[in-house]
Design a protein around this motif. Structure first.
Motif, mmCIF file in Angstrom:
data_model
loop_
_atom_site.group_PDB
_atom_site.id
_atom_site.type_symbol
_atom_site.label_atom_id
_atom_site.label_comp_id
_atom_site.label_asym_id
_atom_site.label_seq_id
_atom_site.Cartn_x
_atom_site.Cartn_y
_atom_site.Cartn_z
ATOM 1 N N ILE A 12 -8.511 -0.283 5.118
ATOM 2 C CA ILE A 12 -10.128 -0.446 4.865
ATOM 3 C C ILE A 12 -10.639 0.162 3.535
ATOM 4 O O ILE A 12 -10.532 1.485 3.315
ATOM 5 C CB ILE A 12 -10.903 -0.068 5.961
ATOM 6 C CG1 ILE A 12 -10.262 -0.626 7.399
ATOM 7 C CG2 ILE A 12 -12.355 -0.135 5.881
ATOM 8 C CD1 ILE A 12 -10.681 -0.054 8.623
ATOM 9 N N ASP A 13 -11.222 -0.796 2.620
ATOM 10 C CA ASP A 13 -11.638 -0.153 1.448
ATOM 11 C C ASP A 13 -12.739 -1.039 0.855
ATOM 12 O O ASP A 13 -12.641 -2.334 1.170
ATOM 13 C CB ASP A 13 -10.524 0.167 0.362
ATOM 14 C CG ASP A 13 -10.787 0.996 -0.722
ATOM 15 O OD1 ASP A 13 -11.831 0.935 -1.460
ATOM 16 O OD2 ASP A 13 -10.077 2.145 -0.703
ATOM 17 N N ASP A 14 -13.643 -0.631 0.113
ATOM 18 C CA ASP A 14 -14.504 -1.676 -0.533
ATOM 19 C C ASP A 14 -14.287 -2.075 -1.834
ATOM 20 O O ASP A 14 -14.782 -2.963 -2.511
ATOM 21 C CB ASP A 14 -15.901 -1.028 -0.637
ATOM 22 C CG ASP A 14 -16.018 0.172 -1.565
ATOM 23 O OD1 ASP A 14 -15.047 1.124 -1.567
ATOM 24 O OD2 ASP A 14 -16.980 0.345 -2.447
ATOM 25 N N ASP A 58 -10.852 4.298 3.426
ATOM 26 C CA ASP A 58 -11.407 5.089 2.346
ATOM 27 C C ASP A 58 -12.517 5.835 2.521
ATOM 28 O O ASP A 58 -13.145 5.609 3.854
ATOM 29 C CB ASP A 58 -12.068 3.763 1.404
ATOM 30 C CG ASP A 58 -12.449 4.385 0.000
ATOM 31 O OD1 ASP A 58 -12.192 5.315 -0.432
ATOM 32 O OD2 ASP A 58 -13.510 3.604 -0.248
ATOM 33 N N VAL A 59 -12.645 6.980 2.036
ATOM 34 C CA VAL A 59 -13.800 7.770 2.579
ATOM 35 C C VAL A 59 -15.094 7.592 1.860
ATOM 36 O O VAL A 59 -16.126 7.323 2.741
ATOM 37 C CB VAL A 59 -13.507 9.270 2.128
ATOM 38 C CG1 VAL A 59 -14.740 10.366 2.002
ATOM 39 C CG2 VAL A 59 -12.391 9.867 2.908
ATOM 40 N N ILE A 85 -5.599 7.419 8.633
ATOM 41 C CA ILE A 85 -5.378 8.441 7.618
ATOM 42 C C ILE A 85 -6.648 8.188 6.487
ATOM 43 O O ILE A 85 -6.807 6.739 6.078
ATOM 44 C CB ILE A 85 -4.130 7.666 6.669
ATOM 45 C CG1 ILE A 85 -2.792 8.210 7.748
ATOM 46 C CG2 ILE A 85 -3.781 8.701 5.492
ATOM 47 C CD1 ILE A 85 -1.602 7.759 7.116
ATOM 48 N N PHE A 86 -7.244 9.073 6.019
ATOM 49 C CA PHE A 86 -8.265 8.740 4.978
ATOM 50 C C PHE A 86 -7.586 8.780 3.529
ATOM 51 O O PHE A 86 -6.431 9.454 3.159
ATOM 52 C CB PHE A 86 -9.061 10.141 5.088
ATOM 53 C CG PHE A 86 -10.322 9.981 5.875
ATOM 54 C CD1 PHE A 86 -10.970 8.835 6.042
ATOM 55 C CD2 PHE A 86 -10.668 11.384 6.762
ATOM 56 C CE1 PHE A 86 -12.088 8.871 6.901
ATOM 57 C CE2 PHE A 86 -11.698 11.177 7.639
ATOM 58 C CZ PHE A 86 -12.577 9.932 7.681
ATOM 59 N N MET A 87 -8.176 7.736 2.934
ATOM 60 C CA MET A 87 -7.895 7.884 1.429
ATOM 61 C C MET A 87 -9.093 8.404 0.796
ATOM 62 O O MET A 87 -9.931 7.735 0.688
ATOM 63 C CB MET A 87 -7.211 6.395 1.184
ATOM 64 C CG MET A 87 -6.088 6.082 1.687
ATOM 65 S SD MET A 87 -5.340 4.488 1.296
ATOM 66 C CE MET A 87 -4.834 5.007 -0.353
ATOM 67 N N THR A 88 -8.706 9.200 -0.483
ATOM 68 C CA THR A 88 -9.807 9.804 -0.954
ATOM 69 C C THR A 88 -9.642 10.708 -2.450
ATOM 70 O O THR A 88 -8.461 11.154 -2.199
ATOM 71 C CB THR A 88 -10.782 10.773 -0.144
ATOM 72 O OG1 THR A 88 -11.654 11.501 -0.706
ATOM 73 C CG2 THR A 88 -9.851 11.971 0.463
ATOM 74 N N ILE A 108 -4.291 10.898 2.079
ATOM 75 C CA ILE A 108 -3.748 10.500 0.891
ATOM 76 C C ILE A 108 -4.573 10.644 -0.170
ATOM 77 O O ILE A 108 -5.745 10.038 -0.116
ATOM 78 C CB ILE A 108 -3.155 9.024 1.152
ATOM 79 C CG1 ILE A 108 -1.938 9.244 2.024
ATOM 80 C CG2 ILE A 108 -2.713 8.581 -0.071
ATOM 81 C CD1 ILE A 108 -1.281 7.575 2.593
ATOM 82 N N ALA A 109 -4.220 11.200 -1.289
ATOM 83 C CA ALA A 109 -4.907 11.384 -2.705
ATOM 84 C C ALA A 109 -5.236 10.049 -3.206
ATOM 85 O O ALA A 109 -4.148 9.426 -3.400
ATOM 86 C CB ALA A 109 -4.542 12.586 -3.558
ATOM 87 N N LYS A 110 -6.393 9.670 -3.715
ATOM 88 C CA LYS A 110 -6.576 8.603 -4.646
ATOM 89 C C LYS A 110 -6.851 9.478 -6.340
ATOM 90 O O LYS A 110 -7.611 10.331 -6.215
ATOM 91 C CB LYS A 110 -7.843 8.064 -4.476
ATOM 92 C CG LYS A 110 -7.686 6.950 -3.338
ATOM 93 C CD LYS A 110 -9.199 6.178 -3.068
ATOM 94 C CE LYS A 110 -9.106 4.650 -2.337
ATOM 95 N NZ LYS A 110 -10.499 4.293 -2.395
ATOM 96 N N PRO A 111 -6.300 8.739 -7.113
ATOM 97 C CA PRO A 111 -5.496 7.782 -7.390
ATOM 98 C C PRO A 111 -3.970 7.782 -6.716
ATOM 99 O O PRO A 111 -3.502 9.051 -6.682
ATOM 100 C CB PRO A 111 -5.512 7.410 -8.731
ATOM 101 C CG PRO A 111 -5.465 8.535 -9.384
ATOM 102 C CD PRO A 111 -6.579 9.388 -8.614
#
Lengths: 134, 108
Positions: A12-14, A58-59, A85-88, A108-111
């Motif tokens: 899920i991400d925009d 996605d956060v 799992i958050f991605m941020t 999980i860290a972005k990028p």
């Protein structure tokens, strides 16, 4: 302890850029089935319809952000058990601790590195199951 | 995450990302235009932060870590309400890194 196989992931991400590379990486290198959801508005509906094994969330999204979406998922009995799992980009220790306290299974860290994300997801999945699904 | 380290499956995604980056380049020259007019209005500040955040979060994944770094520096400067001079410097750096990536396309 036998860890159930991780098969189906909902991302899920925009941002379309992120959805595409996440899907391609996890399918190609991890062998997972990946469904995608653009933005948070239909996230809970999609989770209920698809019943994935795990959700990548996605956060920072317009409208309902990641933490609010997680809260809604946790308040929805049919999908409340699914690990998230958050991605941020916000991965300072205090920020990660905050996300875990909200009920995230991991961060999980972005990028992220497209060559490594499937291993990272698999590791968090195993940790989640080995801890009894908490 | 260097371009050479990505596997074959990333090549078409990376090419598509570069096309989109070229299309988005006016967004980044636009940063310099608005900064040239003085302090940022609230909505302009929010728009610039949104665009830099998006770029910071995706560019390195596609093999352009230097763009992510430049975008992150600008995003943090915006969060810190730094002055127009500093924001202009960081926007110029970001634009240079975008152009570097776009310039590298022909050598792939």
């Amino acid at each position: 302890m036998t860890v159930p196989a991780l098969k189906h992931i909902l991302s899920i991400d925009d941002e379309e850029d992120i959805l595409q590379v996440t899907k391609m990486s996890l399918e190609t290198l991890g062998g997972f089935q990946v469904s995608i959801c653009r933005g948070s508005a239909k996230a809970v509906d999609q989770a209920m319809a698809l019943k994935p094994d795990l959700i990548l969330l996605d956060v920072m999204m317009p409208g309902m952000d990641g933490p609010s979406t997680l809260k809604l998922l946790r308040a929805t009995p049919e999908v409340a058990h699914i690990p998230v799992i958050f991605m941020t980009a916000k991965v300072q220790p205090a920020e990660v601790e905050h996300y875990l306290q909200l009920g995230a299974t991991g961060v999980i860290a972005k990028p992220f590195d497209p060559m490594m994300i499937s291993k990272h997801v698999d590791r968090l999945w195993k940790e989640f199951n080995e801890s009894g699904g908490n | 995450m260097s371009p050479g380290a990505t596997d074959d499956f990333m090549a078409p995604l990376r090419a598509k990302y570069l096309v989109q980056l070229r299309e988005r380049r006016p967004e980044f020259t636009g940063f310099l235009d608005v900064l040239g007019q003085g302090p940022l209005a609230e909505d302009t500040h929010a728009d610039m932060r949104k665009k830099t955040h998006r770029l910071a979060g995706s560019a390195a994944t596609y093999g352009f870590p230097w763009i992510s770094s430049a975008a992150r520096a600008l995003e943090l400067a915006l969060d810190a309400q730094m002055d127009v001079k500093k924001l202009t410097e960081l926007s110029q750096t970001l634009l240079r890194e975008v152009d570097r990536a776009l310039g590298s396309r022909g050598t792939e």
